[in-house]
Motif scaffolding. Structure first.
Motif, mmCIF file in Angstrom:
data_model
loop_
_atom_site.group_PDB
_atom_site.id
_atom_site.type_symbol
_atom_site.label_atom_id
_atom_site.label_comp_id
_atom_site.label_asym_id
_atom_site.label_seq_id
_atom_site.Cartn_x
_atom_site.Cartn_y
_atom_site.Cartn_z
ATOM 1 N N ALA A 90 11.284 -22.845 17.735
ATOM 2 C CA ALA A 90 11.373 -23.508 19.215
ATOM 3 C C ALA A 90 9.939 -23.833 19.769
ATOM 4 O O ALA A 90 9.713 -25.054 20.331
ATOM 5 N N LEU A 91 8.903 -22.832 19.613
ATOM 6 C CA LEU A 91 7.654 -23.153 20.156
ATOM 7 C C LEU A 91 6.931 -24.420 19.386
ATOM 8 O O LEU A 91 6.078 -25.177 20.118
ATOM 9 N N ASP A 92 7.336 -24.414 18.280
ATOM 10 C CA ASP A 92 6.633 -25.530 17.564
ATOM 11 C C ASP A 92 7.209 -26.729 17.820
ATOM 12 O O ASP A 92 6.553 -27.918 17.850
ATOM 13 N N ALA A 93 8.607 -26.795 17.729
ATOM 14 C CA ALA A 93 9.212 -28.124 18.359
ATOM 15 C C ALA A 93 8.928 -28.524 19.908
ATOM 16 O O ALA A 93 8.988 -29.662 20.162
ATOM 17 N N PHE A 94 8.334 -27.646 20.587
ATOM 18 C CA PHE A 94 8.237 -27.912 22.070
ATOM 19 C C PHE A 94 6.894 -28.689 21.832
ATOM 20 O O PHE A 94 6.591 -29.550 22.781
ATOM 21 N N ARG A 95 6.124 -28.702 20.992
ATOM 22 C CA ARG A 95 4.780 -29.187 21.045
ATOM 23 C C ARG A 95 5.005 -30.660 21.144
ATOM 24 O O ARG A 95 4.114 -31.488 21.692
ATOM 25 N N SER A 96 5.998 -31.337 20.512
ATOM 26 C CA SER A 96 6.255 -32.870 20.686
ATOM 27 C C SER A 96 6.358 -33.189 21.908
ATOM 28 O O SER A 96 6.257 -34.303 22.353
ATOM 29 N N SER A 104 4.579 -36.343 26.061
ATOM 30 C CA SER A 104 5.452 -36.968 27.055
ATOM 31 C C SER A 104 4.669 -37.288 28.168
ATOM 32 O O SER A 104 4.262 -36.308 28.995
ATOM 33 N N ARG A 105 5.184 -38.420 28.781
ATOM 34 C CA ARG A 105 4.608 -38.845 30.120
ATOM 35 C C ARG A 105 5.765 -38.595 31.110
ATOM 36 O O ARG A 105 5.596 -38.531 32.278
ATOM 37 N N ASP A 112 11.976 -39.516 27.272
ATOM 38 C CA ASP A 112 11.345 -40.518 26.436
ATOM 39 C C ASP A 112 11.306 -40.048 25.035
ATOM 40 O O ASP A 112 10.828 -40.869 24.175
ATOM 41 N N LEU A 113 11.841 -38.931 24.719
ATOM 42 C CA LEU A 113 11.800 -38.511 23.448
ATOM 43 C C LEU A 113 13.042 -38.602 22.683
ATOM 44 O O LEU A 113 13.208 -38.240 21.542
#
Length: 174
Positions: A44-50, A54-55, A114-115
């Motif tokens: 989950a923390l790795d996925a959060f990096r994306s 985001s703006r 926006d993701l």
């Protein structure tokens, strides 16, 4: 880390997992078959990096550092990662009040708009917090420090009322 802290971490991890499993069943049974709920982990923390690129994020809260600190300080915490298929769509964490009469929702964030498209997460978060609160015999859920009036109005649609002196919204556990 003290043995008593490790013991509390183990005991409450079991309760968290029970709450998340029960909440996943309810959420999937309500038409969100592809959604699952889990504890916050390295995936989950790795996925959060994306999300950091985001703006569209309302708050620039660092889940990696913030979560690790929160996890260490509060073994009774409640934490949740929400997934739609393999996409992380939400994160939240909170903890019981010191008296244990309420469960605080301290931080909640949905994947930035926006993701890509994602289902709404807040109703699923509320289901999970409600189950954990009942398992702890908490009588109230409190949403701490809402970021603005628009957010307060949104939470009020779910039956929460704003307590300005404490800067939180609350609702009795159903």
């Amino acid at each position: 880390m003290l043995a008593t802290h490790l013991d509390a971490e183990r005991r409450y991890s079991i309760i968290r997992k029970e709450a998340l499993a029960a909440a996943t069943e309810i959420v999937q049974g309500s038409g969100k078959e592809s959604m699952r709920l889990s504890e916050i982990d390295d995936q989950a923390l790795d996925a959060f990096r994306s999300w950091t690129k985001s703006r569209a994020r309302v708050k620039d809260w660092d889940w990696i550092e913030g979560y690790n600190s929160f996890r260490f300080r509060y073994p009774k915490r409640f934490e949740i990662a929400l997934w739609d298929k393999s996409n992380l769509i939400g994160l939240s964490m909170g903890r019981p009040t010191y008296q244990g009469t309420a469960l605080r929702l301290d931080v909640v964030e949905a994947a930035p708009s926006d993701l890509g498209d994602r289902p709404s997460i807040f109703d699923s978060v509320l289901v999970a917090y409600g189950i954990y609160a009942r398992l702890l015999n908490a009588k109230q859920i409190r949403i701490m420090h809402p970021v603005n009036n628009e957010v307060i109005s949104y939470y009020e649609k779910f039956g929460y009322r704003y307590v300005s002196g404490g800067d939180y919204l609350c609702r009795e556990v159903l």
